[in-house]
Design a protein around this motif. Structure first.
Motif, PDB file in Angstrom:
ATOM      1  N   UNK A  61       0.821  -1.212   0.000  1.00 22.30           N
ATOM      2  CA  UNK A  61       0.000   0.000   0.000  1.00 22.30           C
ATOM      3  C   UNK A  61       0.852   1.256   0.000  1.00 22.30           C
ATOM      4  N   UNK A  62       2.048   1.171   0.626  1.00 24.19           N
ATOM      5  CA  UNK A  62       2.868   2.370   0.733  1.00 24.19           C
ATOM      6  C   UNK A  62       3.434   2.824  -0.619  1.00 24.19           C
ATOM      7  N   UNK A  63       3.442   1.935  -1.629  1.00 22.73           N
ATOM      8  CA  UNK A  63       4.075   2.291  -2.901  1.00 22.73           C
ATOM      9  C   UNK A  63       3.314   3.411  -3.614  1.00 22.73           C
ATOM     10  N   UNK A  64       2.053   3.647  -3.225  1.00 23.45           N
ATOM     11  CA  UNK A  64       1.284   4.749  -3.809  1.00 23.45           C
ATOM     12  C   UNK A  64       1.535   6.063  -3.081  1.00 23.45           C
ATOM     13  N   UNK A  65       2.255   6.013  -1.960  1.00 22.20           N
ATOM     14  CA  UNK A  65       2.409   7.203  -1.122  1.00 22.20           C
ATOM     15  C   UNK A  65       3.878   7.523  -0.854  1.00 22.20           C
ATOM     16  N   UNK A  66       4.752   7.177  -1.782  1.00 20.00           N
ATOM     17  CA  UNK A  66       6.148   7.555  -1.638  1.00 20.00           C
ATOM     18  C   UNK A  66       6.298   9.061  -1.814  1.00 20.00           C
ATOM     19  N   UNK A  67       7.153   9.658  -1.006  1.00 16.17           N
ATOM     20  CA  UNK A  67       7.378  11.106  -1.056  1.00 16.17           C
ATOM     21  C   UNK A  67       8.828  11.364  -1.410  1.00 16.17           C
ATOM     22  N   UNK A 227       8.369  19.060  -3.474  1.00 15.19           N
ATOM     23  CA  UNK A 227       8.054  17.649  -3.313  1.00 15.19           C
ATOM     24  C   UNK A 227       7.058  17.237  -4.374  1.00 15.19           C
ATOM     25  N   UNK A 228       6.701  15.950  -4.399  1.00 15.37           N
ATOM     26  CA  UNK A 228       5.842  15.394  -5.453  1.00 15.37           C
ATOM     27  C   UNK A 228       4.375  15.381  -5.050  1.00 15.37           C
ATOM     28  N   UNK A 229       3.941  16.354  -4.249  1.00 21.84           N
ATOM     29  CA  UNK A 229       2.567  16.394  -3.745  1.00 21.84           C
ATOM     30  C   UNK A 229       1.869  17.640  -4.271  1.00 21.84           C
ATOM     31  N   UNK A 230       0.765  17.439  -4.957  1.00 24.32           N
ATOM     32  CA  UNK A 230      -0.021  18.547  -5.504  1.00 24.32           C
ATOM     33  C   UNK A 230      -1.309  18.721  -4.706  1.00 24.32           C
ATOM     34  N   UNK A 231      -1.586  19.939  -4.305  1.00 25.11           N
ATOM     35  CA  UNK A 231      -2.792  20.248  -3.535  1.00 25.11           C
ATOM     36  C   UNK A 231      -3.798  20.962  -4.432  1.00 25.11           C
ATOM     37  N   UNK A 232      -5.035  20.430  -4.488  1.00 21.87           N
ATOM     38  CA  UNK A 232      -6.087  21.055  -5.282  1.00 21.87           C
ATOM     39  C   UNK A 232      -7.389  21.100  -4.495  1.00 21.87           C
ATOM     40  N   UNK A 233      -8.191  22.091  -4.775  1.00 23.28           N
ATOM     41  CA  UNK A 233      -9.501  22.207  -4.148  1.00 23.28           C
ATOM     42  C   UNK A 233     -10.508  21.409  -4.962  1.00 23.28           C
ATOM     43  N   UNK A 298      -4.930  15.924  -1.998  1.00 29.69           N
ATOM     44  CA  UNK A 298      -3.481  15.887  -2.131  1.00 29.69           C
ATOM     45  C   UNK A 298      -3.113  14.665  -2.964  1.00 29.69           C
ATOM     46  N   UNK A 299      -2.503  14.928  -4.097  1.00 29.68           N
ATOM     47  CA  UNK A 299      -2.117  13.842  -4.996  1.00 29.68           C
ATOM     48  C   UNK A 299      -0.612  13.630  -4.933  1.00 29.68           C
ATOM     49  N   UNK A 300      -0.190  12.394  -4.654  1.00 31.75           N
ATOM     50  CA  UNK A 300       1.221  12.065  -4.557  1.00 31.75           C
ATOM     51  C   UNK A 300       1.643  11.381  -5.855  1.00 31.75           C
ATOM     52  N   UNK A 301       2.321  12.119  -6.717  1.00 29.43           N
ATOM     53  CA  UNK A 301       2.729  11.608  -8.022  1.00 29.43           C
ATOM     54  C   UNK A 301       3.836  10.570  -7.868  1.00 29.43           C
ATOM     55  N   UNK A 302       3.637   9.393  -8.496  1.00 32.89           N
ATOM     56  CA  UNK A 302       4.591   8.300  -8.373  1.00 32.89           C
ATOM     57  C   UNK A 302       5.337   8.004  -9.673  1.00 32.89           C
ATOM     58  N   UNK A 303       4.916   8.625 -10.775  1.00 33.26           N
ATOM     59  CA  UNK A 303       5.618   8.363 -12.028  1.00 33.26           C
ATOM     60  C   UNK A 303       6.981   9.053 -12.026  1.00 33.26           C
TER      61      UNK A 303
END
Length: 440
Positions: A61-67, A227-233, A298-303
């Motif tokens: 599960x953590x592989x989708x939330x790497x920072x 960082x690889x985290x995008x915040x959107x409303x 909050x989207x954590x981009x993994x590509x």
């Protein structure tokens, strides 16, 4: 990967040619290919589905939330880069709100090793001089609070969304310092630069110079943390009332189609949220309110990270090497506490760095310059100097050719990850010099 499946249909077709009697061949073809082959194909599909089910159950599960984090010069920040986003949005604002970032506060980045960073923090103050007026002022040295608050907020989001926290690599973040002006320390000085005094322009105030002394060559100005985290409303698409005696609303937020690429999602919606449920391509929030405001995704981009001009600084990540054995041990929560398992975990978190562990010992006391696993201190997993627990001390061979100032930070990140698993010990490391003819 080599496909070892048995080709049933091809094998039957080949063996049918060995039957000389055409009527028998026709009967065998009907029996084997048109009937038995269907059973064989159905069985293979069932085995494939079972294998996929096991893979999904043991999915990491953590592989989708790497920072991952890096730094960049503010002038090189690329707003259309789809992989990197500012940790603090005020860093890219032309005129940031004063209560978000005080314009009198200077932020600098110290590109030095652990020992020099520690000594700089102990210096307490530096002197800043206004180039136009000659005003001289003392500035207090503090770790950048706005970056620290961003990490603490991220930890709270992981907790609220019921996602297991994985140690973050804070090597870059820890090297950002705020220089805060102290009241009542102003005095006049000639604006011209003194001979032999190292001075550099720092931060947003281009008219101010600082005297850093021996640390001057390590100082970097105008850096921001990404960082690889995008915040959107986001806004709810629909709601419904699932209960009769009490009114609850389920607000549905649809995720972008790119979710299939493996990106992780966290949602921030305030204290009125009763529960969060994740479904395919959507998030369902249960609440007592008919409408929700100020909901953020909050989207954590993994590509793979997108490249931009000026994005050449080291990338620090908490990505771990993946395997079926690792997934199984994470799923069951059972860890074989053996030397081999410890070394595997260290290799798993080493990334691009070569960490040569000579051995470890459990001791009640250790002297020398120790590296501690303290990157999770804000989560409550604190390591105190007077802690009475035994020390799990790792001896790591010092690489004399290693010039990366983040090398020791990588070791502290590894120790911090181990500290989360081995709470009965204090995890620490010591660098051992390599001697002629041997290691120790």
């Amino acid at each position: 990967m080599l496909d070892t499946r048995f080709e049933f249909a091809g094998y039957i077709q080949k063996r049918l040619k060995d039957i000389d009697d055409l009527d028998e061949r026709r009967f065998a073809k009907e029996l084997l290919l048109e009937n038995l082959c269907k059973v064989f194909t159905w069985t293979e599909r069932k085995y494939d589905a079972l294998e996929q089910r096991i893979q999904n159950e043991l999915d990491a599960a953590w592989k989708h939330f790497n920072v991952r984090m890096t730094i960049v010069d503010r002038k090189d920040y690329d707003p259309i880069n789809g992989s990197w986003f500012p940790v603090c949005e005020e860093d890219i604002m032309e005129n940031p709100v004063r209560n978000s970032i005080d314009m009198n506060i200077e932020t600098i980045y110290l590109s030095a090793g652990e020992d020099l960073c520690r000594k700089f923090s102990q210096g307490k103050t530096v002197t800043g001089i206004d180039r136009e007026t000659g005003e001289k002022r003392r500035f207090r040295i503090e770790k950048s609070k706005r970056y620290q608050k961003s990490i603490e907020k991220l930890y709270a989001l992981f907790t609220e969304n019921h996602v297991a926290w994985q140690t973050l690599h804070l090597g870059h973040l820890e090297r950002f310092y705020d220089l805060i002006p102290e009241e009542g320390t102003s005095e006049k000085e000639k604006p011209e630069k003194e001979e032999g005094t190292p001075e550099k322009e720092r931060g947003r105030n281009e008219n101010r110079t600082f005297r850093f002394g021996e640390w001057d060559k390590y100082m970097e100005s105008g850096k921001i943390l990404l960082w690889n985290i995008e915040k959107t409303s986001i806004h709810s698409s629909e709601f419904r009332m699932p209960c009769i005696d009490e009114v609850f609303y389920e607000h549905i937020f649809y995720l972008p189609q790119e979710q299939a690429q493996g990106d992780g999602y966290l949602i921030e919606a305030g204290e009125e949220i009763l529960s969060i449920r994740y479904e395919k391509n959507k998030i369902v929030l249960k609440t007592e309110k008919e409408s929700l405001e100020n909901v953020f995704l909050y989207r954590l981009y993994q590509q793979e990270a997108e490249a931009s001009i000026g994005y050449h600084y080291p990338v620090l990540t908490n990505y771990k090497k993946d395997s079926m054995a690792i997934r199984y041990s994470q799923q069951t929560g059972n860890f074989i506490q053996s030397p081999l398992e410890l070394y595997r975990k260290i290799e798993e978190m080493s990334g691009s760095y070569h960490i040569n562990v000579l051995g470890y010992e459990i001791t009640s006391h250790a002297d020398g310059d120790l590296l501690h696993g303290d990157m999770n201190a804000f989560t409550g997993t604190k390591v105190f100097g007077n802690d009475k627990r035994s020390i799990l001390l790792f001896k790591i061979q010092e690489d004399e050719e290693e010039t990366d100032y983040l090398y020791e930070a990588q070791i502290r990140y590894i120790l911090s990850g181990l500290q989360m698993e081995f709470l009965e010990y204090r995890c620490a490391g010591v660098l051992v010099k390599k001697l002629l003819g041997g290691n120790i």
